[in-house]
Design an enzyme around this catalytic site. Structure first.
Site, mmCIF file in Angstrom:
data_model
loop_
_atom_site.group_PDB
_atom_site.id
_atom_site.type_symbol
_atom_site.label_atom_id
_atom_site.label_comp_id
_atom_site.label_asym_id
_atom_site.label_seq_id
_atom_site.Cartn_x
_atom_site.Cartn_y
_atom_site.Cartn_z
ATOM 1 N N ARG A 129 31.425 28.487 45.889
ATOM 2 C CA ARG A 129 32.760 27.749 45.392
ATOM 3 C C ARG A 129 33.506 26.878 44.983
ATOM 4 O O ARG A 129 33.819 25.808 44.659
ATOM 5 C CB ARG A 129 31.337 28.220 43.833
ATOM 6 N N ARG A 174 37.913 27.291 33.897
ATOM 7 C CA ARG A 174 39.750 26.353 34.824
ATOM 8 C C ARG A 174 39.900 26.056 33.601
ATOM 9 O O ARG A 174 41.400 25.724 35.114
ATOM 10 C CB ARG A 174 39.883 27.523 35.834
ATOM 11 N N LYS A 216 45.815 39.679 39.349
ATOM 12 C CA LYS A 216 44.956 39.094 40.412
ATOM 13 C C LYS A 216 45.328 37.946 41.130
ATOM 14 O O LYS A 216 45.854 38.149 42.174
ATOM 15 C CB LYS A 216 43.298 39.456 40.439
ATOM 16 N N PRO A 233 46.834 42.228 46.462
ATOM 17 C CA PRO A 233 45.904 41.388 46.016
ATOM 18 C C PRO A 233 44.771 42.436 45.507
ATOM 19 O O PRO A 233 44.185 42.822 46.780
ATOM 20 C CB PRO A 233 45.556 40.222 46.003
ATOM 21 N N ASP A 235 40.663 42.908 44.250
ATOM 22 C CA ASP A 235 39.718 41.960 43.638
ATOM 23 C C ASP A 235 38.706 43.073 43.258
ATOM 24 O O ASP A 235 38.752 43.912 43.225
ATOM 25 C CB ASP A 235 39.333 40.397 43.567
#
Length: 272
Positions: A129, A174, A216, A233, A235
């Site tokens: 996506r 977002r 992150k 990072p 996640d």
DNA sequence: GTCCAGGCATGCA
DNA sequence: TGCATGCATGGA
């Protein structure tokens, strides 16, 4: 590694530790597309590139010496000795088989603005996506570079958009982050070049002040867009990996934690 | 229908 | 300081 320029192409021979699909499709950059012939095409800083690799020879099509020196050498991190880095990482017995299995992942030095935007979009989202949203963003607001190829739109261009414009691209909640980010970067309130010159801790602190940027996203931007190879990072995938490191990261990751992270991230996505 | 994805802001303790 | 919750969207 040796470089020559023939028939308009840049030809690199004796290239070590560089796997195209692993590097271009491992979740650090979202705009490279594999072509039918196995080569990869993308646009970086408004310049189109088709890159291919056979054995240890890499061909950058239609690339002048100037473009190689100004863009691609740094982008693909060709001056860094990844063989030595991988050897060092393999001092940790946990990562060693992963480095062997996915040998050739490099960190791309992306444009800081593109990386920051991309990883704001990436939050609580999946890679497929993310790619779709960024593709629509570039097609709608980027400059046409060649047939079907578009640049990543500048902060100035995106600063003229509304929250609704961003929502129309499928960015979901977002959109409000992107709207403010574009205006703050375009208006000089956020100075990305200045952040590049700070220490890792100071740079991270600056990014964490940005609306929609947490730990992150900051670490991803720092690693992939600001040249901080020690940013690490974590996640949802890396949280699973971290269970294998209950006592923290090994010493051999120091200074290159971000490269280790990318191998571990790729392993996690394929195995956990 | 439910769960999940390269998480973060917000409110509340 | 830490923890719970809501959040847009689309694929599995």
């Amino acid at each position: 590694m040796e470089i020559s320029f023939k028939n308009g192409d840049a030809v690199l021979t004796n290239v070590k530790c560089f796997n195209l699909p692993l590097t271009l499709d491992c979740g650090q950059a979202f705009r490279w597309e594999e072509q039918r012939d196995g080569s990869w095409s993308g646009v970086v800083k408004g310049v189109f590139l088709n890159i291919s690799k056979n054995d240890d020879t890499v061909i950058l099509k239609n690339t002048t010496k100037e473009n190689y020196e100004n863009i691609w050498k740094n982008y693909f991190d060709f001056d860094r000795d990844y063989e030595a880095i991988c050897q060092r990482l393999k001092q940790d017995s946990l990562i060693a088989p992963t480095v062997d299995e996915y040998y050739g992942i490099r960190i791309l030095n992306q444009d800081s603005w593109e990386a920051l935007c991309s990883f704001v979009i990436s939050q609580q989202n999946n890679i497929k996506r993310i790619k779709g949203i960024i593709d629509r963003l570039c097609r709608t607001y980027g400059d046409r570079v060649c047939d079907g190829c578009y640049s990543f739109p500048s902060a100035e261009r995106l600063s003229r958009l509304s929250v609704e414009d961003f929502e129309a691209l499928g960015t979901g909640y977002r959109a409000k982050y992107l709207e403010r980010l574009a205006k703050d970067v375009a208006g000089g309130k956020i100075d990305l070049e200045k952040i590049k010159g700070l220490s890792l801790e100071e740079a991270r602190k600056e990014l964490l002040n940005i609306y929609g940027v947490g730990v992150k996203v900051a670490n991803c931007a720092l690693l992939f867009g600001f040249g901080f190879y020690d940013a690490f990072p974590v996640d949802v995938w890396m949280k699973r990996v971290m269970e294998y490191y209950p006592n923290g990261l090994p010493e051999c990751f120091d200074g290159i934690g971000g490269i280790a992270q990318q191998y571990l991230f790729h392993w996690a996505r394929n195995n956990l």
